[in-house]
Enzyme design. Structure first.
Site, PDB file in Angstrom:
ATOM      1  N   LYS A  55     104.559  42.541  70.509  1.00 20.71           N
ATOM      2  CA  LYS A  55     104.815  41.269  69.815  1.00 20.71           C
ATOM      3  C   LYS A  55     106.298  41.038  69.528  1.00 20.71           C
ATOM      4  O   LYS A  55     106.737  39.902  69.419  1.00 20.71           O
ATOM      5  CB  LYS A  55     103.991  41.187  68.530  1.00 20.71           C
ATOM      6  CG  LYS A  55     102.490  41.083  68.811  1.00 20.71           C
ATOM      7  CD  LYS A  55     101.658  40.931  67.560  1.00 20.71           C
ATOM      8  CE  LYS A  55     100.178  41.071  67.893  1.00 20.71           C
ATOM      9  NZ  LYS A  55      99.310  40.914  66.744  1.00 20.71           N
ATOM     10  N   ASP A  74      98.855  34.656  64.438  1.00 18.13           N
ATOM     11  CA  ASP A  74      98.187  35.661  63.580  1.00 18.13           C
ATOM     12  C   ASP A  74      98.365  35.261  62.119  1.00 18.13           C
ATOM     13  O   ASP A  74      97.423  35.308  61.320  1.00 18.13           O
ATOM     14  CB  ASP A  74      98.828  37.044  63.750  1.00 18.13           C
ATOM     15  CG  ASP A  74      98.410  37.738  65.034  1.00 18.13           C
ATOM     16  OD1 ASP A  74      97.314  37.460  65.529  1.00 18.13           O
ATOM     17  OD2 ASP A  74      99.205  38.558  65.529  1.00 18.13           O
TER      18      ASP A  74
END
Ligand code: NDP
Length: 262
Positions: free
Chosen positions: A63, A99
């Site tokens: 990420k 997220d």
């Protein structure tokens, strides 16, 4: 037809292909979503372009590489330095962090609960604590080891290790660790949890199954939520970006939700 991919290592366990393909099919898109085992995160941008992708999701451990691969970043992704969704627009890679926005929606589902105790200080806690604070929540971070707390302290969060923590009442207690994912461990010592769980209004876990932490919360009669909705909501918000906001969250929801019923 456009091709979408999940980059990560490992990726074989992921529900994301099923979630997105059900929504593509259900909403009439001729698109396809698959998984790709990416070992070297520094190759993310090169792979994205050479595979001719329209968009990707990124999971562990890439990420932060995804953040570095982008030409443009939305404001929140820029602030936290973590990206889990990239879309190609006008030849540029645009990065988002769904997220955190997905998790915010989970917490908002519990109503006006303002004080939150995070158990854990890893990557997921980093972006979610930032978005919750941006929306007026007060987040205290509790972690097993001191090292990970340093950056949170610098950002002005109230932090403690298990040894330093002085228990008090919180509206929500949230397991942000991987304790209980592949073992039977609790995210903090039982004596400590017995101080904060009974006075909480509800308990949440980011892991999508019933963990020992959620079992404990249920024993105390608390409302609980596992990580399924976080996964679902981040997927729906990523899908909105992938399909240029043609359908609303509520229109995408029933199609993607089916992935959790099959
Ligand atoms: P990280 O590896 O970045 O951080 C792990 C954290 O958990 C650290 O704070 C670590 O503490 C703590 N920890 C691990 N094991 C234990 C234990 N046995 N007891 C106490 N603390 C422990 O992980 P991530 O932030 O990337 O992921 C955390 C969890 O979030 C994972 O379970 C992951 O599956 C889940 N997740 C769920 C998503 C969803 O959509 N539902 C999305 C993303 C993540 P220490 O510093 O002491 O090592």
């Amino acid at each position: 037809m456009a091709l979408f991919v999940l980059f990560g290592n490992p990726v074989s366990h992921s529900k994301s292909p099923l979630m997105h393909n059900l929504a593509f099919a259900g909403l009439g898109f001729d698109h396809c979503y698959t998984r790709y085992l990416l070992e070297d995160g520094t190759k993310l941008r090169e792979k994205f372009l050479s595979l001719g992708l329209a968009g990707i999701n990124i999971t562990v451990p890439h990420k932060e590489h995804a953040y570095n691969a982008c030409d443009e970043l939305d404001e929140f992704a820029r602030k936290v330095g973590v990206v889990n969704t990239i879309v190609l627009r006008d030849g540029k890679l645009h990065g988002f962090n769904t997220d955190a926005t997905g998790f915010l929606k989970v917490v908002q589902g519990f109503g006006e609960k303002k004080s939150i105790l995070f158990l854990g200080a890893g990557g997921t806690a980093k972006s979610t604590s930032a978005i919750l604070r941006d929306h007026g929540y007060s987040v205290t971070i509790l972690n097993r080891s001191a090292a990970r707390l340093e950056s949170y302290r610098e950002d002005g969060f109230e932090c403690a290790t298990f040894e330093e923590f002085i228990p008090r009442e919180f509206d929500l207690v949230i397991n942000m660790t991987s304790a209980g994912l592949e073992d039977d461990s609790l995210p903090a010592p039982l004596e400590l949890l017995e101080e904060v769980v009974p006075t909480a209004e509800a308990c949440i876990d980011v892991i999508y199954k019933e963990t020992p932490f959620l079992k404990l919360a249920k024993e105390h009669g608390k409302p609980t939520k596992d990580g399924s909705d976080m996964l679902l909501y981040q997927g729906i918000i990523a899908f909105e970006h992938f399909t240029n906001y043609r359908y609303s969250f509520d229109e995408i929801y029933p199609h993607m939700k089916r992935a959790f019923e099959i």
